[in-house]
Design an enzyme around this catalytic site. Structure first.
Site, mmCIF file in Angstrom:
data_model
loop_
_atom_site.group_PDB
_atom_site.id
_atom_site.type_symbol
_atom_site.label_atom_id
_atom_site.label_comp_id
_atom_site.label_asym_id
_atom_site.label_seq_id
_atom_site.Cartn_x
_atom_site.Cartn_y
_atom_site.Cartn_z
ATOM 1 C CD GLU A 284 -2.575 -1.017 2.177
ATOM 2 O OE1 GLU A 284 -3.212 -0.304 2.704
ATOM 3 O OE2 GLU A 284 -3.496 -2.134 2.491
ATOM 4 C CG MET B 149 -8.186 -2.937 0.268
ATOM 5 S SD MET B 149 -6.305 -3.107 1.287
ATOM 6 C CE MET B 149 -5.776 -1.962 -0.053
ATOM 7 C CB THR B 150 -15.259 -1.116 -0.842
ATOM 8 O OG1 THR B 150 -14.607 -2.795 -0.743
ATOM 9 C CG2 THR B 150 -14.332 -1.442 -2.181
ATOM 10 C CE1 TYR B 151 -10.143 -1.899 4.907
ATOM 11 C CE2 TYR B 151 -11.555 -3.368 3.802
ATOM 12 C CZ TYR B 151 -10.021 -3.479 4.187
ATOM 13 O OH TYR B 151 -8.829 -3.841 3.783
ATOM 14 C CD GLU B 152 -10.538 2.752 8.134
ATOM 15 O OE1 GLU B 152 -9.506 3.337 9.004
ATOM 16 O OE2 GLU B 152 -11.177 1.987 8.793
ATOM 17 C CD1 TRP C 236 -9.930 -4.200 8.179
ATOM 18 C CD2 TRP C 236 -8.052 -6.025 8.127
ATOM 19 N NE1 TRP C 236 -8.564 -3.642 8.942
ATOM 20 C CE2 TRP C 236 -7.707 -4.993 8.699
ATOM 21 C CE3 TRP C 236 -7.708 -6.747 7.049
ATOM 22 C CZ2 TRP C 236 -6.220 -5.569 9.375
ATOM 23 C CZ3 TRP C 236 -6.049 -7.335 7.551
ATOM 24 C CH2 TRP C 236 -5.336 -6.288 8.913
#
Length: 426
Positions: free
Chosen positions: A215, A278-281, A403
């Site tokens: 990342e 990573m579809t969060y945060e 996650w």
């Protein structure tokens, strides 16, 4: 399957009565923090058994599954009270099937740290296609930090779940390092050494998949990253090892920012077997209070990804956590990460009603603590999880990745099992 949203005056008994199911079924499926204290706005998942079996002396989970044309994993999924274990007793009633039509088949992966409690891991294992111990950290010399992953790999294999090796560009202080990624990606010799070390771990630990989670990659390293993934896939393919890549949630090709600029969706989509979005945060520890994974933002990412990557390669990221912010919001104050179950407990403790934001498909509430400090909490519940999972068949994606598995979320697994078949293998 139904999702009941608690109204004023509801009790677990009245909910069970109104839906024509035993209260014991609600307790088993929802594993409520405090069944005697329901919260207005809280979700209760209702399932309707179609076929059941009463355990007799001498029965085993295997013999019951075999006699009824099922798998042991199906029995474990249908009966959350087993907690992923095969211990049963005479007189126990097991659900063989529910009155529920499945909406598709999903690959379901989940990340876990090696220190996860065994009982906590065992519960979701039957619902997984792949388990990813987090993480082997690459070094500037092309080596890998050790990881105490034996117990997780063994647990996955015993359940028939694919163990997936995970490598990152995390530094010892727990930060993703663009400098570390640059050192590796700009030196072919270091890449070859790292790739050789990865393959050695795969062989030594008998991993059956590889997940690369680099990342904050510099834009100048984007193509080198694609080439590195291609090289890993070239080495892994003869062993039958699929290569996954975790990518930041981009909305368009030239999206600015360190999280996005080094992620070439099209190139990585060609280089890897699977891509984990990573579809969060969006709601995060140092940002303002908001949904962690707003449904409209997830759609935007999916729709861009589909322009660059085949749908059958895409896994959708789902968060298994919430955040508790102090308000008014200050960037200097870090929000506290909490479990979805604990969020409901907080609402009960402070007599807060849970609201649901339809535009982002997420639950939230506010409360005032003992010091007079106001808080705002966003988390996931049965409604928000159902909405996220429904994106997979809608867009024809391969599946989802969680996650992470470090906190309990019983309703999630009930929803998942009620609505979808879970793919064996990736």
């Amino acid at each position: 399957m139904d999702i009941h949203v608690v109204k004023p005056g509801d009790t677990l008994y009245s909910i069970a009565l109104s839906h024509g199911v035993p209260m014991s079924r609600l307790l088993e499926d929802n594993q409520l923090p405090d069944p005697s204290r329901l919260v207005v706005g809280q979700t209760i998942v209702i399932q309707y058994p179609e076929r059941t079996y009463v355990v007799r002396s001498g029965d085993t989970l295997f013999s019951i599954a075999q006699a009824n044309g099922l798998t042991v994993k199906t029995l474990l999924r249908n009966n959350p009270s087993l907690a992923g274990e095969d211990r049963i007793f005479p007189g126990q009633e097991l659900v063989l099937a529910y009155r529920q039509e499945k909406q598709g088949t999903l690959t379901v992966n989940g990340y876990a740290y090696p220190h996860i409690d065994r009982a906590l891991l065992q519960r979701p294992l039957p619902y997984l296609s792949g388990l990813l111990p987090f993480s082997y950290e690459a070094t500037a010399l092309g080596e890998l930090t050790p990881l105490d992953d034996v117990a997780l790999v063994d647990a996955a294999k015993q359940m028939g779940v694919v163990p997936i090796m995970n490598i990152t560009n995390l530094t010892p202080d727990g930060m993703f390092s663009p400098e570390l990624a640059h050192i590796i990606l700009s030196d072919p010799a270091i890449q070859e050494k790292l790739a050789a070390n990865v393959m050695e771990v795969i062989r030594a630990r008998s991993y059956q998949g590889l997940d690369v989670d680099f990342e904050s990659i510099y834009a100048e390293d984007a193509q080198s990253y694609v080439s590195f993934i291609s090289r890993l896939r070239e080495l892994a393919a003869p062993m039958g090892i699929p290569v996954l890549v975790a990518v930041a949630p981009k909305s368009y090709a030239n999206q600015p920012g360190l999280l996005y600029e080094g992620m070439d969706y099209a190139g990585l989509g060609r280089a890897a077997d699977l891509i984990f979005l990573m579809t969060y945060e969006w709601g995060y520890s140092y940002g303002p209070p908001m949904a962690i994974s707003p449904i409209r933002s997830m759609r935007t990412v999916i729709e861009y990804a589909l322009k660059e990557i085949p749908a059958e390669k895409l896994l959708l990221g789902i968060p298994n956590y919430g955040y508790d912010w102090q308000i008014p919001y200050s960037q200097s104050r870090k929000a506290v990460s909490i479990s979805n179950q604990y969020a409901v407990s907080l609402a009960a403790r402070y007599y807060a009603a849970i609201r649901f934001d339809e535009s982002v498909q997420a639950p939230w509430f506010r409360y005032v603590d003992e010091r007079g400090q106001e808080h705002e909490v966003w988390f996931e519940d049965a409604r928000s999880i159902r909405a996220k999972l429904s994106l997979v068949p809608e867009y024809g994606l391969r599946g989802v990745g969680y996650w992470n598995l470090m906190r309990p979320f019983p309703q999630n697994w009930v929803i998942l099992n009620a609505l979808y078949h879970i793919r064996e293998g990736l």
